[in-house]
Design a protein around this motif. Structure first.
Motif, PDB file in Angstrom:
ATOM      1  N   UNK A 234      28.275  31.005  50.969  1.00 28.21           N
ATOM      2  CA  UNK A 234      28.965  32.136  50.355  1.00 28.21           C
ATOM      3  C   UNK A 234      27.918  33.082  49.784  1.00 28.21           C
ATOM      4  N   UNK A 235      28.325  34.329  49.620  1.00 27.93           N
ATOM      5  CA  UNK A 235      27.462  35.323  48.980  1.00 27.93           C
ATOM      6  C   UNK A 235      28.201  35.848  47.760  1.00 27.93           C
ATOM      7  N   UNK A 236      27.602  35.657  46.584  1.00 26.35           N
ATOM      8  CA  UNK A 236      28.173  36.224  45.368  1.00 26.35           C
ATOM      9  C   UNK A 236      27.674  37.657  45.252  1.00 26.35           C
ATOM     10  N   UNK A 237      28.600  38.599  45.315  1.00 29.98           N
ATOM     11  CA  UNK A 237      28.269  40.027  45.202  1.00 29.98           C
ATOM     12  C   UNK A 237      28.567  40.455  43.775  1.00 29.98           C
ATOM     13  N   UNK A 238      27.516  40.666  42.992  1.00 30.77           N
ATOM     14  CA  UNK A 238      27.658  40.875  41.553  1.00 30.77           C
ATOM     15  C   UNK A 238      27.258  42.299  41.183  1.00 30.77           C
ATOM     16  N   UNK A 239      28.056  42.919  40.348  1.00 30.78           N
ATOM     17  CA  UNK A 239      27.771  44.274  39.882  1.00 30.78           C
ATOM     18  C   UNK A 239      29.052  45.016  39.576  1.00 30.78           C
ATOM     19  N   UNK A 240      28.915  46.299  39.283  1.00 33.93           N
ATOM     20  CA  UNK A 240      30.086  47.108  38.951  1.00 33.93           C
ATOM     21  C   UNK A 240      30.945  47.343  40.196  1.00 33.93           C
ATOM     22  N   UNK A 241      32.230  47.018  40.066  1.00 26.67           N
ATOM     23  CA  UNK A 241      33.140  47.111  41.207  1.00 26.67           C
ATOM     24  C   UNK A 241      33.437  48.572  41.557  1.00 26.67           C
ATOM     25  N   UNK A 242      33.458  48.845  42.874  1.00 31.84           N
ATOM     26  CA  UNK A 242      33.820  50.176  43.366  1.00 31.84           C
ATOM     27  C   UNK A 242      34.946  50.034  44.390  1.00 31.84           C
ATOM     28  N   UNK A 243      35.683  51.100  44.619  1.00 32.70           N
ATOM     29  CA  UNK A 243      36.781  51.074  45.574  1.00 32.70           C
ATOM     30  C   UNK A 243      36.268  50.885  47.006  1.00 32.70           C
ATOM     31  N   UNK A 244      36.961  50.073  47.770  1.00 29.65           N
ATOM     32  CA  UNK A 244      36.656  49.922  49.182  1.00 29.65           C
ATOM     33  C   UNK A 244      35.660  48.843  49.527  1.00 29.65           C
ATOM     34  N   UNK A 245      34.995  48.238  48.499  1.00 22.34           N
ATOM     35  CA  UNK A 245      33.967  47.236  48.795  1.00 22.34           C
ATOM     36  C   UNK A 245      34.563  46.013  49.483  1.00 22.34           C
ATOM     37  N   UNK A 246      35.699  45.510  48.944  1.00 22.25           N
ATOM     38  CA  UNK A 246      36.291  44.301  49.487  1.00 22.25           C
ATOM     39  C   UNK A 246      36.704  44.506  50.941  1.00 22.25           C
ATOM     40  N   UNK A 247      37.341  45.646  51.235  1.00 26.37           N
ATOM     41  CA  UNK A 247      37.798  45.923  52.590  1.00 26.37           C
ATOM     42  C   UNK A 247      36.634  46.041  53.568  1.00 26.37           C
ATOM     43  N   UNK A 248      35.535  46.667  53.105  1.00 22.96           N
ATOM     44  CA  UNK A 248      34.360  46.821  53.965  1.00 22.96           C
ATOM     45  C   UNK A 248      33.787  45.463  54.357  1.00 22.96           C
ATOM     46  N   UNK A 249      33.655  44.575  53.383  1.00 22.50           N
ATOM     47  CA  UNK A 249      33.062  43.270  53.656  1.00 22.50           C
ATOM     48  C   UNK A 249      34.006  42.394  54.474  1.00 22.50           C
ATOM     49  N   UNK A 250      35.297  42.528  54.261  1.00 23.48           N
ATOM     50  CA  UNK A 250      36.268  41.746  55.030  1.00 23.48           C
ATOM     51  C   UNK A 250      36.311  42.166  56.499  1.00 23.48           C
ATOM     52  N   UNK A 251      35.784  43.360  56.805  1.00 18.67           N
ATOM     53  CA  UNK A 251      35.816  43.847  58.188  1.00 18.67           C
ATOM     54  C   UNK A 251      34.815  43.130  59.090  1.00 18.67           C
ATOM     55  N   UNK A 252      33.821  42.425  58.501  1.00 20.29           N
ATOM     56  CA  UNK A 252      32.853  41.694  59.320  1.00 20.29           C
ATOM     57  C   UNK A 252      33.538  40.491  59.957  1.00 20.29           C
ATOM     58  N   UNK A 253      33.382  40.276  61.253  1.00 17.39           N
ATOM     59  CA  UNK A 253      34.033  39.135  61.910  1.00 17.39           C
ATOM     60  C   UNK A 253      33.534  37.785  61.418  1.00 17.39           C
ATOM     61  N   UNK A 254      32.322  37.745  60.841  1.00 19.06           N
ATOM     62  CA  UNK A 254      31.756  36.478  60.361  1.00 19.06           C
ATOM     63  C   UNK A 254      32.275  36.108  58.970  1.00 19.06           C
ATOM     64  N   UNK A 255      32.997  37.050  58.318  1.00 24.50           N
ATOM     65  CA  UNK A 255      33.509  36.815  56.965  1.00 24.50           C
ATOM     66  C   UNK A 255      34.917  36.229  57.044  1.00 24.50           C
ATOM     67  N   UNK A 256      35.109  35.088  56.382  1.00 24.12           N
ATOM     68  CA  UNK A 256      36.437  34.455  56.361  1.00 24.12           C
ATOM     69  C   UNK A 256      37.354  35.144  55.358  1.00 24.12           C
ATOM     70  N   UNK A 257      36.824  35.406  54.143  1.00 27.30           N
ATOM     71  CA  UNK A 257      37.608  36.089  53.120  1.00 27.30           C
ATOM     72  C   UNK A 257      36.685  36.586  52.020  1.00 27.30           C
ATOM     73  N   UNK A 258      37.202  37.516  51.219  1.00 29.45           N
ATOM     74  CA  UNK A 258      36.493  38.026  50.045  1.00 29.45           C
ATOM     75  C   UNK A 258      37.402  37.810  48.844  1.00 29.45           C
ATOM     76  N   UNK A 259      36.872  37.109  47.831  1.00 26.80           N
ATOM     77  CA  UNK A 259      37.688  36.712  46.680  1.00 26.80           C
ATOM     78  C   UNK A 259      37.068  37.268  45.399  1.00 26.80           C
ATOM     79  N   UNK A 260      37.853  37.887  44.526  1.00 27.41           N
ATOM     80  CA  UNK A 260      37.316  38.354  43.245  1.00 27.41           C
ATOM     81  C   UNK A 260      36.893  37.165  42.368  1.00 27.41           C
ATOM     82  N   UNK A 261      35.824  37.334  41.605  1.00 25.75           N
ATOM     83  CA  UNK A 261      35.402  36.321  40.621  1.00 25.75           C
ATOM     84  C   UNK A 261      36.031  36.710  39.290  1.00 25.75           C
ATOM     85  N   UNK A 262      36.878  35.841  38.756  1.00 32.53           N
ATOM     86  CA  UNK A 262      37.605  36.168  37.535  1.00 32.53           C
ATOM     87  C   UNK A 262      36.768  35.934  36.277  1.00 32.53           C
TER      88      UNK A 262
END
Length: 343
Positions: free
Chosen positions: A38-66
Motif C-alpha cells: 500500500x502507499x500512504x498518501x499524506x498531506x492536505x487533501x485536494x479535490x480529485x486526488x482519490x479519483x485520479x489514483x483510482x483510475x490506475x489499473x494496478x490500484x485496487x482501491x483508495x481509502x481515506x485515513x480517518x
C-alpha cells in the motif's frame, strides 16, 4: 489516503504510482506487507486526488485515513510491525527486554551490568550517557565517554545499545555509538528533535510525555515516521495524576488501546512508571499480560550506589528472578522470548 495496490504488482509500478502521489503535492510512504503493498498518501487533501489514483489499473482501491496520525495508524498497515536491530527484536509476537542502569557511571559498572542482564536473558542494554535531570546540580552523565563505554559493552556482550539523545545536534554523535536512539519523556514534543531522528537509519524508542494524551503521543511518533524512519517503538512510562503513592501512574490499559490503533511495537517501563523498586516486578509481569511487545527496566549491580534513580532500580539478582517469571507469562501468551544464556 491509503492507495491499496493489487497483488503481484512489480516494483517499477509501485515507484510510478508513488511518484504520481508526490506530483500531487502529497508525501508517499510505501508500506510492503506480506499480502500486498500500500502507499500512504499524506498531506492536505485536494479535490480529485482519490479519483485520479483510482483510475490506475494496478490500484485496487483508495481509502481515506480517518485517524489524525496517518502512517502510524493500523488503518495504513494492517500487520503489526517488528523492529529488529542486532540482538533486539520486538513486535508482532516477539518480546524484547531492554535492561541496564539509568546512567553510565564507569566502564566497569556498565560492563558488569551488561554481562549480568545478558546472562538473565535481556536482549538489549540501556544506559544513559546524556542525562536530563530536574536539578542542574544532579549527575548529568559522562556524555561521549559514556557512549564509548556503551560501545565497549556491546563489543563484549553482543547486546544492542539503547541510549537517550537530547538535542538535534547530538543525533549523529549518539547514532554513531548506539543501535536505538531513545527520545525521553521530556522531549516527546521536541519537534526539531523528532524530525532529526526521523532522518536517520536507526530505530527510535519514543517515551510518552508525563502529561501527553494518546493522540499527542501518536502524533509525536508520526513526526518520526513522516521523516522516513519506519522503525519506531512506543514506550508507556507512566503519567502524572493526583496520586502520590508512586512516582507516576502506570496506565497499562494504554497497551491494548495502542495495539488497536497502531501497528508500532509498544513497550512498558515499570521502573519510571512506579519509581519504586519493589513494584517493578509485578508491573513488568502485568505489562506482558496486557500485551506489551517489550520491557525497559533499570538494573544496577548495586542499586543503593546508583548515581541516578536508585529508588526504582533493581539489582542484577532481582532482574534474573524477574526474567524467569517473565518467561512464564510470555509463554502462556505465545510470545517468543530469549532464553537465559548463562555467564
Amino acid at each position: 489516503m491509503i492507495v491499496v495496490l493489487k497483488k503481484g504488482i512489480e516494483d517499477s509500478v509501485v515507484t510510478k504510482i508513488a511518484k504520481r502521489v508526490e506530483e500531487m503535492g502529497l508525501k508517499a510512504h510505501v508500506i510492503v506487507g506480506t499480502e500486498r503493498t500500500v502507499i500512504a498518501a499524506v498531506g492536505e487533501k485536494r479535490n480529485g486526488e482519490q479519483e485520479t489514483l483510482e483510475s490506475y489499473p494496478e490500484v485496487e482501491k483508495v481509502v481515506p485515513i480517518l485517524a489524525p496520525y496517518k502512517v502510524a495508524s493500523l488503518e495504513t498497515k494492517l500487520e503489526h510491525s517488528v523492529v529488529e536491530t542486532g540482538s533486539l527484536k520486538l513486535g508482532n509476537g516477539h518480546l524484547g527486554v531492554i535492561a541496564g542502569p539509568c546512567s553510565v557511571e564507569s566502564e566497569e559498572q556498565i560492563l558488569e551490568s551488561a554481562k549480568a542482564v545478558k546472562a538473565a536473558g535481556a536482549t538489549a542494554l540501556r544506559g544513559g550517557a546524556f542525562k536530563p535531570r530536574t536539578s542542574p546540580y544532579s549527575f548529568q552523565g559522562l556524555k561521549e565517554v559514556g557512549l564509548q563505554y556503551l560501545a565497549a559493552a556491546r563489543e563484549a556482550t553482543g547486546l544492542s545499545i539503547v541510549t537517550e539523545v537530547m538535542t538535534p545536534e547530538h543525533v549523529d554523535l549518539v547514532a554513531q555509538y548506539s543501535d536505538v536512539l531513545q527520545i525521553g519523556a521530556r522531549n516527546m514534543q521536541n519537534y526539531h528533535l523528532l524530525q532529526a531522528v526521523g532522518e536517520i537509519d536507526k530505530p527510535v524508542l519514543l517515551k510518552r510525555g508525563p502529561s501527553a494524551t494518546i493522540d499527542e503521543f501518536l502524533l509525536a511518533a508520526e513526526y518520526i515516521l513522516d521523516g522516513g524512519n519506519s522503525n519506531v517503538i512506543l514506550c508507556e512510562r507512566g503519567i502524572r495524576t493526583f496520586e502520590a503513592h508512586t512516582r507516576f501512574t502506570l496506565p497499562l490499559a494504554t497497551v491494548p488501546y495502542l495495539k488497536e490503533r497502531t501497528h508500532l511495537p509498544v513497550v512498558v517501563d515499570p521502573s519510571h512508571g512506579t519509581g519504586i523498586a519493589s513494584l517493578v516486578k509485578p508491573m513488568a509481569l502485568a505489562g506482558i499480560a496486557a500485551g506489551a511487545d517489550g520491557l525497559i527496566i533499570e538494573v544496577h549491580p548495586n542499586p543503593a550506589e546508583a548515581a541516578s534513580d536508585a529508588a526504582q532500580t533493581i539489582s542484577t539478582e532481582a532482574f534474573a528472578d524477574l526474567m524467569v517469571q517473565c518467561r512464564k507469562v510470555a509463554g502462556a501468551l505465545g510470545y517468543k522470548m530469549a532464553e537465559a544464556v548463562g555467564v
